[in-house]
Design a protein around this motif. Structure first.
Motif, PDB file in Angstrom:
ATOM      1  N   GLY A   5       0.802  -1.225   0.000  1.00 31.26           N
ATOM      2  CA  GLY A   5       0.000   0.000   0.000  1.00 31.26           C
ATOM      3  C   GLY A   5       0.824   1.259   0.000  1.00 31.26           C
ATOM      4  O   GLY A   5       0.444   2.257  -0.574  1.00 31.26           O
ATOM      5  N   HIS A  51      -9.381  -6.375  12.718  1.00 31.61           N
ATOM      6  CA  HIS A  51     -10.467  -6.407  11.735  1.00 31.61           C
ATOM      7  C   HIS A  51     -11.674  -7.158  12.287  1.00 31.61           C
ATOM      8  O   HIS A  51     -12.827  -6.694  12.172  1.00 31.61           O
ATOM      9  CB  HIS A  51      -9.969  -7.059  10.451  1.00 31.61           C
ATOM     10  CG  HIS A  51     -11.031  -7.250   9.414  1.00 31.61           C
ATOM     11  ND1 HIS A  51     -11.850  -8.363   9.378  1.00 31.61           N
ATOM     12  CD2 HIS A  51     -11.428  -6.459   8.393  1.00 31.61           C
ATOM     13  CE1 HIS A  51     -12.688  -8.250   8.366  1.00 31.61           C
ATOM     14  NE2 HIS A  51     -12.456  -7.107   7.751  1.00 31.61           N
ATOM     15  N   MET A  88      -6.397   1.082  12.214  1.00 30.15           N
ATOM     16  CA  MET A  88      -7.574   0.654  11.445  1.00 30.15           C
ATOM     17  C   MET A  88      -8.765   1.464  11.952  1.00 30.15           C
ATOM     18  O   MET A  88      -9.001   1.546  13.151  1.00 30.15           O
ATOM     19  CB  MET A  88      -7.828  -0.846  11.626  1.00 30.15           C
ATOM     20  CG  MET A  88      -8.962  -1.370  10.744  1.00 30.15           C
ATOM     21  SD  MET A  88      -9.163  -3.172  10.857  1.00 30.15           S
ATOM     22  CE  MET A  88      -7.658  -3.735  10.047  1.00 30.15           C
ATOM     23  N   ASP A  89      -9.485   2.084  11.013  1.00 28.87           N
ATOM     24  CA  ASP A  89     -10.608   2.918  11.438  1.00 28.87           C
ATOM     25  C   ASP A  89     -11.834   2.058  11.696  1.00 28.87           C
ATOM     26  O   ASP A  89     -12.008   0.987  11.104  1.00 28.87           O
ATOM     27  CB  ASP A  89     -10.898   4.009  10.400  1.00 28.87           C
ATOM     28  CG  ASP A  89     -11.803   3.538   9.297  1.00 28.87           C
ATOM     29  OD1 ASP A  89     -12.932   4.027   9.215  1.00 28.87           O
ATOM     30  OD2 ASP A  89     -11.379   2.660   8.520  1.00 28.87           O
ATOM     31  N   GLY A 145     -14.920   1.784   8.341  1.00 27.98           N
ATOM     32  CA  GLY A 145     -14.693   0.977   7.136  1.00 27.98           C
ATOM     33  C   GLY A 145     -13.675  -0.117   7.322  1.00 27.98           C
ATOM     34  O   GLY A 145     -13.424  -0.897   6.408  1.00 27.98           O
ATOM     35  N   ARG A 146     -13.052  -0.179   8.543  1.00 31.37           N
ATOM     36  CA  ARG A 146     -12.008  -1.150   8.833  1.00 31.37           C
ATOM     37  C   ARG A 146     -10.913  -1.105   7.775  1.00 31.37           C
ATOM     38  O   ARG A 146     -10.421  -2.129   7.286  1.00 31.37           O
ATOM     39  CB  ARG A 146     -12.593  -2.558   8.953  1.00 31.37           C
ATOM     40  CG  ARG A 146     -13.372  -2.770  10.232  1.00 31.37           C
ATOM     41  CD  ARG A 146     -13.967  -4.155  10.302  1.00 31.37           C
ATOM     42  NE  ARG A 146     -15.114  -4.311   9.434  1.00 31.37           N
ATOM     43  CZ  ARG A 146     -15.740  -5.455   9.189  1.00 31.37           C
ATOM     44  NH1 ARG A 146     -15.311  -6.563   9.750  1.00 31.37           N
ATOM     45  NH2 ARG A 146     -16.774  -5.503   8.396  1.00 31.37           N
ATOM     46  N   THR A 147     -10.552   0.127   7.386  1.00 31.55           N
ATOM     47  CA  THR A 147      -9.498   0.333   6.404  1.00 31.55           C
ATOM     48  C   THR A 147      -8.206   0.729   7.113  1.00 31.55           C
ATOM     49  O   THR A 147      -8.222   1.313   8.191  1.00 31.55           O
ATOM     50  CB  THR A 147      -9.891   1.420   5.391  1.00 31.55           C
ATOM     51  OG1 THR A 147     -10.361   2.567   6.109  1.00 31.55           O
ATOM     52  CG2 THR A 147     -10.983   0.930   4.465  1.00 31.55           C
ATOM     53  N   LEU A 148      -7.103   0.416   6.479  1.00 33.75           N
ATOM     54  CA  LEU A 148      -5.791   0.645   7.070  1.00 33.75           C
ATOM     55  C   LEU A 148      -5.365   2.099   6.850  1.00 33.75           C
ATOM     56  O   LEU A 148      -5.485   2.630   5.741  1.00 33.75           O
ATOM     57  CB  LEU A 148      -4.774  -0.310   6.442  1.00 33.75           C
ATOM     58  CG  LEU A 148      -3.356  -0.286   7.024  1.00 33.75           C
ATOM     59  CD1 LEU A 148      -3.363  -0.772   8.467  1.00 33.75           C
ATOM     60  CD2 LEU A 148      -2.428  -1.166   6.174  1.00 33.75           C
ATOM     61  N   TYR A 149      -4.853   2.707   7.916  1.00 31.59           N
ATOM     62  CA  TYR A 149      -4.402   4.101   7.845  1.00 31.59           C
ATOM     63  C   TYR A 149      -2.933   4.171   8.238  1.00 31.59           C
ATOM     64  O   TYR A 149      -2.525   3.609   9.259  1.00 31.59           O
ATOM     65  CB  TYR A 149      -5.223   4.990   8.782  1.00 31.59           C
ATOM     66  CG  TYR A 149      -4.939   6.466   8.625  1.00 31.59           C
ATOM     67  CD1 TYR A 149      -5.706   7.249   7.773  1.00 31.59           C
ATOM     68  CD2 TYR A 149      -3.906   7.075   9.321  1.00 31.59           C
ATOM     69  CE1 TYR A 149      -5.449   8.603   7.611  1.00 31.59           C
ATOM     70  CE2 TYR A 149      -3.637   8.431   9.168  1.00 31.59           C
ATOM     71  CZ  TYR A 149      -4.417   9.186   8.313  1.00 31.59           C
ATOM     72  OH  TYR A 149      -4.158  10.530   8.152  1.00 31.59           O
ATOM     73  N   PHE A 160      -5.224   6.891   4.064  1.00 33.13           N
ATOM     74  CA  PHE A 160      -5.589   5.488   4.023  1.00 33.13           C
ATOM     75  C   PHE A 160      -4.793   4.806   2.916  1.00 33.13           C
ATOM     76  O   PHE A 160      -4.521   5.401   1.868  1.00 33.13           O
ATOM     77  CB  PHE A 160      -7.097   5.325   3.760  1.00 33.13           C
ATOM     78  CG  PHE A 160      -7.958   5.789   4.902  1.00 33.13           C
ATOM     79  CD1 PHE A 160      -8.146   4.994   6.025  1.00 33.13           C
ATOM     80  CD2 PHE A 160      -8.574   7.027   4.860  1.00 33.13           C
ATOM     81  CE1 PHE A 160      -8.930   5.411   7.081  1.00 33.13           C
ATOM     82  CE2 PHE A 160      -9.366   7.467   5.911  1.00 33.13           C
ATOM     83  CZ  PHE A 160      -9.544   6.655   7.027  1.00 33.13           C
ATOM     84  N   TYR A 164      -4.199   1.058   0.605  1.00 36.57           N
ATOM     85  CA  TYR A 164      -4.776  -0.218   0.167  1.00 36.57           C
ATOM     86  C   TYR A 164      -3.638  -1.165  -0.181  1.00 36.57           C
ATOM     87  O   TYR A 164      -2.726  -0.810  -0.934  1.00 36.57           O
ATOM     88  CB  TYR A 164      -5.671  -0.006  -1.054  1.00 36.57           C
ATOM     89  CG  TYR A 164      -6.134  -1.291  -1.697  1.00 36.57           C
ATOM     90  CD1 TYR A 164      -7.273  -1.949  -1.243  1.00 36.57           C
ATOM     91  CD2 TYR A 164      -5.421  -1.867  -2.743  1.00 36.57           C
ATOM     92  CE1 TYR A 164      -7.697  -3.128  -1.826  1.00 36.57           C
ATOM     93  CE2 TYR A 164      -5.822  -3.056  -3.331  1.00 36.57           C
ATOM     94  CZ  TYR A 164      -6.970  -3.687  -2.864  1.00 36.57           C
ATOM     95  OH  TYR A 164      -7.376  -4.863  -3.441  1.00 36.57           O
ATOM     96  N   GLU A 168      -5.639  -7.416   1.894  1.00 35.66           N
ATOM     97  CA  GLU A 168      -7.044  -7.596   1.525  1.00 35.66           C
ATOM     98  C   GLU A 168      -7.377  -9.074   1.377  1.00 35.66           C
ATOM     99  O   GLU A 168      -8.484  -9.505   1.691  1.00 35.66           O
ATOM    100  CB  GLU A 168      -7.344  -6.849   0.224  1.00 35.66           C
ATOM    101  CG  GLU A 168      -7.394  -5.336   0.360  1.00 35.66           C
ATOM    102  CD  GLU A 168      -8.456  -4.887   1.340  1.00 35.66           C
ATOM    103  OE1 GLU A 168      -9.608  -5.355   1.225  1.00 35.66           O
ATOM    104  OE2 GLU A 168      -8.129  -4.082   2.221  1.00 35.66           O
TER     105      GLU A 168
END
Length: 490
Positions: free
Chosen positions: A16, A42, A99-100, A103-107, A114, A116, A121
């Protein structure tokens, strides 16, 4: 055959960001611990209540406004913190991945964005704790069509927009486009609107001009689209705020700038209506200065001083043109910005009847008036008054007026020149607005500085230009930025 550059891009796209690549590229145990923390966080956040569940437990009286704000769980120590505390946590612990909760997305705090990663994934394709074990047993084939497509098309998301974007003309709206482009390219305003400045989701005002401008900044800086966009909401908000602007007739860009600055000031929470009170809001500090008028009685020498707020300087280039036409000094030279400023701040004789001196019993006296800048704003707009309106005729002064890329404003202020650092008054040109055509049937376009380069914005048409192109323009409005905010004159 793939080039070295394309191979490099493919290798970068495997992760990412470069910080994540360094994390996952460590020894096996460290990398596996990070992946385990990713999956564990997650799965833990999968039970985080959604905003749609608010109506189920009304007895808790949760405030939706605060509830909807995401939490960020540190992947290293599992501490859940707010967005405002995230940077401080990283500085204290050196933990940089979160991780927020929504949206459980990586920051990545190092990227301030953020990120990806297609490898991570794959790990969270399952919501069970055994997802990591599944990923260990089943490796995607490097020849897989899906894997090849992802590797060929994925790249790191840029931290800033690439290139520039024009603005569509919505029908005689070039006056709005040039002013908005000027604001969009200002680094001070970008820091405000793309940071924690005016937040439309917190604003309760109807048809708020500040919200419309904030939306324009978000659209302009979006990396999803590269073509031009239309500032429709700003146009509609302007029409509703000012009946004189409503409709598709041509408007004056200078007057629209004054309108927009006033509305941005009014949209700020805690602003003060009376400028003489010293409003502490961001826009007042950024756009507004103070102009001092001093009137000296020729008979007794009494001086009357008045300070008024200023949002720009309107410089009369017609005076210089008339002097040249009459064969005055510099008759064959091109008028200059410094010459206009000299004329603006030069003493002016007032005839008897215009001024009544309080020290002379309130009787009419001849006097001398002089304007000086008492306080300079961070963004300084200067209008070169090309339009002259009289009872008999309205005309426009055509022709070039020389202006510099940088200017020192100290000579035009009330500050004693001998006891101050001149570098504190240095301003750099940020944009130049040009008007072409007649008074009632003209067109506006603008030159804006983009980093170290210059761009010409003619509605939705964008062209790269040189400094020489900018300096040769028949400018109508000039915008200068204070070079050093840290040493700004008070």
């Amino acid at each position: 055959m793939a080039s070295v550059h394309s191979i490099s891009l493919l290798s970068e796209a495997e992760f990412g960001c470069e910080h994540l690549a360094a994390q996952l590229g460590q020894d096996g145990s460290t990398s596996e611990q990070f992946k385990s923390a990713f999956i564990k966080t997650h799965n833990a956040l999968s039970n985080f209540p959604r905003s749609t569940d608010l109506s189920v437990k009304q007895s808790t009286r949760l405030k939706a406004k605060g509830f909807l704000k995401p939490k960020y769980t540190c992947l290293t120590c599992s501490e859940a913190i707010s967005m405002a505390d995230r940077k401080a946590h990283t500085e204290k612990t050196s933990h940089q991945f979160y991780m927020d909760s929504r949206g459980r997305t990586l920051y990545c705090e190092a990227c301030s964005d953020f990120v990806y990663d297609h490898g991570l994934e794959r790990l969270r394709c399952s919501t069970t704790e055994s997802a990591l074990e599944v990923a260990r047993k089943r490796r995607f084939s490097n020849s897989s069509a899906d894997e090849l497509y992802i590797r060929s098309n994925a790249n790191k998301r840029p931290c800033a927009k690439q290139g520039v974007r024009g603005l569509f003309n919505l029908g005689q709206t070039c006056y709005l486009n040039v002013i908005l482009q000027t604001l969009l390219h200002d680094p001070i305003l970008n820091t405000y609107f793309l940071g924690n400045g005016h937040q439309p989701h917190d604003c309760t005002a109807s048809d708020c001009v500040g919200c419309a401008v904030a939306e324009a900044f978000a659209d302009f800086n979006s990396s999803d689209k590269a073509e031009g966009f239309a500032a429709l909401n700003l146009l509609l908000a302007s029409w509703r705020a000012s009946p004189t602007l409503a409709g598709y007739q041509q408007q004056d860009a200078h007057e629209y700038y004054q309108f927009l600055v006033d509305k941005l000031h009014a949209s700020t929470e805690g602003h003060r209506e009376g400028h003489e009170k010293g409003c502490p809001c961001f826009f007042h500090k950024t756009f507004y200065g103070k102009l001092r008028s001093s009137v000296t009685c020729d008979k007794c020498g009494n001086v009357t001083r008045t300070d008024d707020p200023m949002v720009d300087l309107s410089l009369d280039v017609q005076v210089q043109a008339k002097k040249r036409a009459m064969g005055g000094i510099g008759a064959s030279s091109t008028p200059t910005l410094s010459g206009c400023l000299d004329s603006y701040t030069s003493p002016e004789k007032l005839m008897a009847g215009v001024y009544n001196c309080s020290h002379c019993g309130g009787t009419p006296q001849k006097a001398t008036k002089q304007l000086r800048i008492r306080k300079l704003p961070a963004i300084l707009c200067m209008q070169l008054k090309r339009f002259e309106h009289t009872f008999s005729v309205s005309e426009k002064l055509e022709g070039k007026i020389d202006f510099p890329l940088s200017i020192n404003m100290l000579p035009y202020t009330t500050v004693p020149h001998a006891r101050v650092d001149r570098s504190r008054f240095m301003y750099d040109l940020s944009s130049a607005v040009v008007h072409k055509g007649k008074l009632d049937a003209g067109h506006y376009y603008v030159y804006c500085r983009q980093g170290d380069e210059w761009m010409l914005f003619n509605d939705d048409q964008v062209t790269a230009v040189t400094e020489a192109d900018v300096l040769n323009a028949d400018a109508y409005l000039l915008f200068y930025n204070l070079r050093s905010l840290a040493s700004a004159p008070q």
